[in-house]
Design a protein around this motif. Sequence first.
Motif, short mmCIF file in Angstrom:
data_model
loop_
_atom_site.label_atom_id
_atom_site.label_comp_id
_atom_site.label_asym_id
_atom_site.label_seq_id
_atom_site.Cartn_x
_atom_site.Cartn_y
_atom_site.Cartn_z
N GLU A 42 0.84 -1.21 0.00
CA GLU A 42 0.00 0.00 0.00
C GLU A 42 0.88 1.26 0.00
OE1 GLU A 42 -3.04 0.26 -0.53
OE2 GLU A 42 -4.10 -1.54 0.13
N GLN A 43 2.01 1.19 0.71
CA GLN A 43 2.93 2.33 0.73
C GLN A 43 3.53 2.56 -0.66
OE1 GLN A 43 3.71 4.63 3.22
NE2 GLN A 43 4.64 5.60 1.43
N SER A 44 3.87 1.45 -1.33
CA SER A 44 4.40 1.55 -2.68
C SER A 44 3.40 2.22 -3.61
CB SER A 44 4.77 0.17 -3.22
OG SER A 44 5.25 0.25 -4.54
N LEU A 45 2.13 1.86 -3.47
CA LEU A 45 1.09 2.46 -4.29
C LEU A 45 0.87 3.93 -3.95
CD1 LEU A 45 -1.84 -0.07 -4.81
CD2 LEU A 45 -0.58 1.17 -6.54
N ALA A 46 1.04 4.27 -2.68
CA ALA A 46 0.91 5.67 -2.28
C ALA A 46 2.00 6.51 -2.93
CB ALA A 46 0.97 5.79 -0.76
N ASP A 47 3.21 5.93 -3.03
CA ASP A 47 4.33 6.65 -3.66
C ASP A 47 4.20 6.68 -5.18
OD1 ASP A 47 5.49 7.19 -1.22
OD2 ASP A 47 6.72 5.37 -1.23
N ASN A 93 0.32 4.60 -9.99
CA ASN A 93 0.20 3.85 -11.24
C ASN A 93 0.89 2.49 -11.19
OD1 ASN A 93 -1.20 5.16 -13.61
ND2 ASN A 93 -0.02 6.89 -12.82
N ASN A 94 1.38 2.10 -10.04
CA ASN A 94 2.15 0.86 -9.91
C ASN A 94 1.20 -0.34 -9.93
OD1 ASN A 94 3.92 -1.17 -9.35
ND2 ASN A 94 4.63 -0.35 -7.40
N ALA A 95 0.87 -0.81 -11.13
CA ALA A 95 -0.08 -1.92 -11.27
C ALA A 95 0.46 -3.21 -10.65
CB ALA A 95 -0.39 -2.15 -12.74
N ARG A 96 1.79 -3.38 -10.70
CA ARG A 96 2.37 -4.60 -10.12
C ARG A 96 2.11 -4.67 -8.61
NH1 ARG A 96 7.12 -5.69 -7.86
NH2 ARG A 96 7.80 -7.86 -7.84
N ALA A 97 2.29 -3.53 -7.93
CA ALA A 97 2.03 -3.52 -6.48
C ALA A 97 0.56 -3.83 -6.20
CB ALA A 97 2.41 -2.16 -5.89
N LEU A 98 -0.33 -3.28 -7.04
CA LEU A 98 -1.75 -3.55 -6.86
C LEU A 98 -2.03 -5.04 -7.06
CD1 LEU A 98 -4.59 -2.42 -6.35
CD2 LEU A 98 -4.79 -2.03 -8.81
N GLY A 99 -1.39 -5.65 -8.04
CA GLY A 99 -1.56 -7.09 -8.26
C GLY A 99 -1.10 -7.91 -7.07
N LEU A 100 -0.02 -7.48 -6.42
CA LEU A 100 0.46 -8.18 -5.23
C LEU A 100 -0.48 -7.97 -4.05
CD1 LEU A 100 4.28 -7.41 -5.58
CD2 LEU A 100 3.19 -9.65 -5.83
N ILE A 101 -1.09 -6.80 -3.98
CA ILE A 101 -2.11 -6.56 -2.94
C ILE A 101 -3.28 -7.52 -3.13
CG2 ILE A 101 -3.87 -4.91 -2.16
CD1 ILE A 101 -1.75 -2.71 -2.53
N MET A 109 -4.54 -1.89 -14.79
CA MET A 109 -5.47 -2.00 -13.66
C MET A 109 -6.87 -2.37 -14.13
SD MET A 109 -4.23 1.06 -11.11
CE MET A 109 -2.54 1.13 -10.51
N TYR A 110 -7.29 -1.83 -15.27
CA TYR A 110 -8.60 -2.21 -15.81
C TYR A 110 -8.59 -3.68 -16.23
CZ TYR A 110 -10.88 2.36 -15.80
OH TYR A 110 -11.50 3.53 -15.41
N SER A 111 -7.47 -4.16 -16.78
CA SER A 111 -7.37 -5.59 -17.14
C SER A 111 -7.49 -6.45 -15.88
CB SER A 111 -6.03 -5.87 -17.83
OG SER A 111 -5.94 -5.19 -19.05
#
Length: 724
Positions: free
Chosen positions: A460-465, A468-476, A507-509
């Motif tokens: 979540e911190q990575s996404l806050a920084d 657009n980090n889709a990879r971090a969202l995928g790991l979440i 992210m839409y994918s």
Amino acid sequence: MRYANEGKLKEASIQFANALKIDHNFGDAHYQLAKVYLKEGSYIPAYAELLHTVDLEPNNVQARIDLGNLLLAGHQADKALEQADAVLKLDPNNASAYSLQAGVSAYKGDHATAIQQIQHAISLKPDNAQFHTTLGLLQASDPSTATAGEDQLKKAVSLDSKDATAALALASMLERKGDLPGAQQQLQAAEAATPKNVVVRSALADVYLRQNNTAQAEQTLRQATEDLNDTDAGAGLLASYYIRTNQLPRAESDYADMVSKHPKSVPLKLAYARILVLNHDISKAKQVGDDLAKTDSSLPEVAVLNGMLLLNDGKSNDAFTLLQKAAKANPDSFAIKFWLGRAAMAKGDMNTAQQSFSDAVHMNPKNMEAQAALASVAMQNHDYSTLADVAKSAMAANPTASTPYVWQGIAEANQKYYDRAEADFNQALKLNPKDWEATAQLGQLRLIQHKLPEAQKLLEQSLADNPNNARALGLIVTAMSAQKQPIKDIIARVQQQITKAPNNAEMYSMLANLQLASGDAAGSLSSAQKALQLNPNDSGATMAYSRAEIAQGNTAQAVEKWKQWTQSHPGDARGFTILGSLQEAQGDRNGAIASYKSAIGIQPDQAMANNNLANLMIETGQNLDVALSYAQAARRALPTSPNTADTLAWVYYQKGNYESARDLLEDATKNEPNDATIHYHLGMTYAKLSRSSDATAELKKAESLAPQNSQTAKDAQKALGSIS
């Protein structure tokens, strides 16, 4: 000589070349041309000219020193030492020769000897700033002599305020001591003394960033870009920062203003076009490219821009051909080598990609984009030894950069050295607390360690920084799934992030795939269509779209979408393979065979295409020898896959080679015990080998595993009847 003194290097090189046309054995002309090439950063032709010079004028000690330094930079330490020794025979008190010897000793890891040699050089020429810099760097590498090293670097700066290497090293030492204001002061002085030095300005901006003074960092980069707009490195400074910090809209606006202010700056236009491409504003990028083609068509940078635009259109083969031709005409162009690597990567030619990126790094070791591209190839190849080497090289070239520590950590994590990986990720964050990739990697490490809440917090911190980090969202998503959180909550989390990054196709994918998993095929289709609107060249979005269409019974729509994809991406073997599998599912065997053959024509070792084509050829009664060649190619590409083992075994069965078929199928059932088709094929093979009881057992297993009324179930029942 007058042109060279005025900084008109191209004009100077023409005149020196003219002199050599008249007299090819004119040693001084070779040497002066070599010096011009060195100033331009064209090291390969400089090396050739220095060799000519030394051959024609063996007593030219300075040429030998220059050649030795170039050899050392090219990792040819022994040959460099030969030049130093030759100079000392001619001039036993040549300080530069002792300095070169020191460089060779340091390269070989003998720091004690290197220090003695450079100290002797200083005794001969105490006012040479470069010698003090060398000694300072050697001493700074040892904690016990670091203070003396700092003093030497200060001495170098005092002797020559334009010694950027000393200023940069001194600033780095001060920063490591926690003296950021002192580092800033050194770099400010170096900037004033060497206003044309891109590295100094970039380092100063980085120090501002590490003090959380974003406004001053951006102003420094903007002013440097304005001042150095006539150079590629200078014009791209602000662009690189904006790209790194995901500020593409702002980058587009700022560069549009600068191009309008400096309409004759080709480097600025090229940087602007690059931003437009990344911002998916292709029409404007093409306008810039057309303007450059009218005025500067012979420049290699224009070829690079056209290559970029072709890559953006998915025409990787055309881009590769264009850039390969440009590379032959401009063998020393860093940009062409870099983008040739990108084009090779896009068309799946990883060997050429690696070589091109290696060449680019060799030309400009400090360029982090080239280092990053080489690291990316290593990661895609799962070559973590090479990744570790790239990381070390990048650390040496950019000692204050955080990214190389991330790469080293990734290499270590994939070799299960988790403690080392964690230390490197933390070091990256120490150098740059906002390094979102380091935070994401640390989060992934926590996932591996099953520390799920901590993993999710880091991600979540990575996404806050970096929203657009889709990879971090995928790991979440992975972390939430592992914690058994409801899929509706996972979908809501992805939707929440999309509100912060509304133009992110990945992210839409992701959302489309989650919606499909939840049973919402209509919502999945809508999200996939949005992803394709944002990025028509996103294969993941195309895949999500086709899955959603199939879920709603619209296989024809999915087939049509992949037909469009292969038309716009004629070099994508994977795209033809997916199209073939969809055509096969639709019952269009001829279309599937044609698609698989297209895939193999592009990529002969495409495993799935070879495997599926072999199966289709068996089913349609085609040439078994040809089918065997495809099945063997699939097996070579995936030697441990039960699927490729089954296909090859079934070809052997059809050709009457039952023992080879049996061996493959017995191994396949161990790795895939619940595959009805493999059991059916093994049962049929046992029957041919007169092992009736084993055949009956395998066929019954196949019948029980296969879906009711499926073709495999029917075939197994029929075979059982014939055995009994």
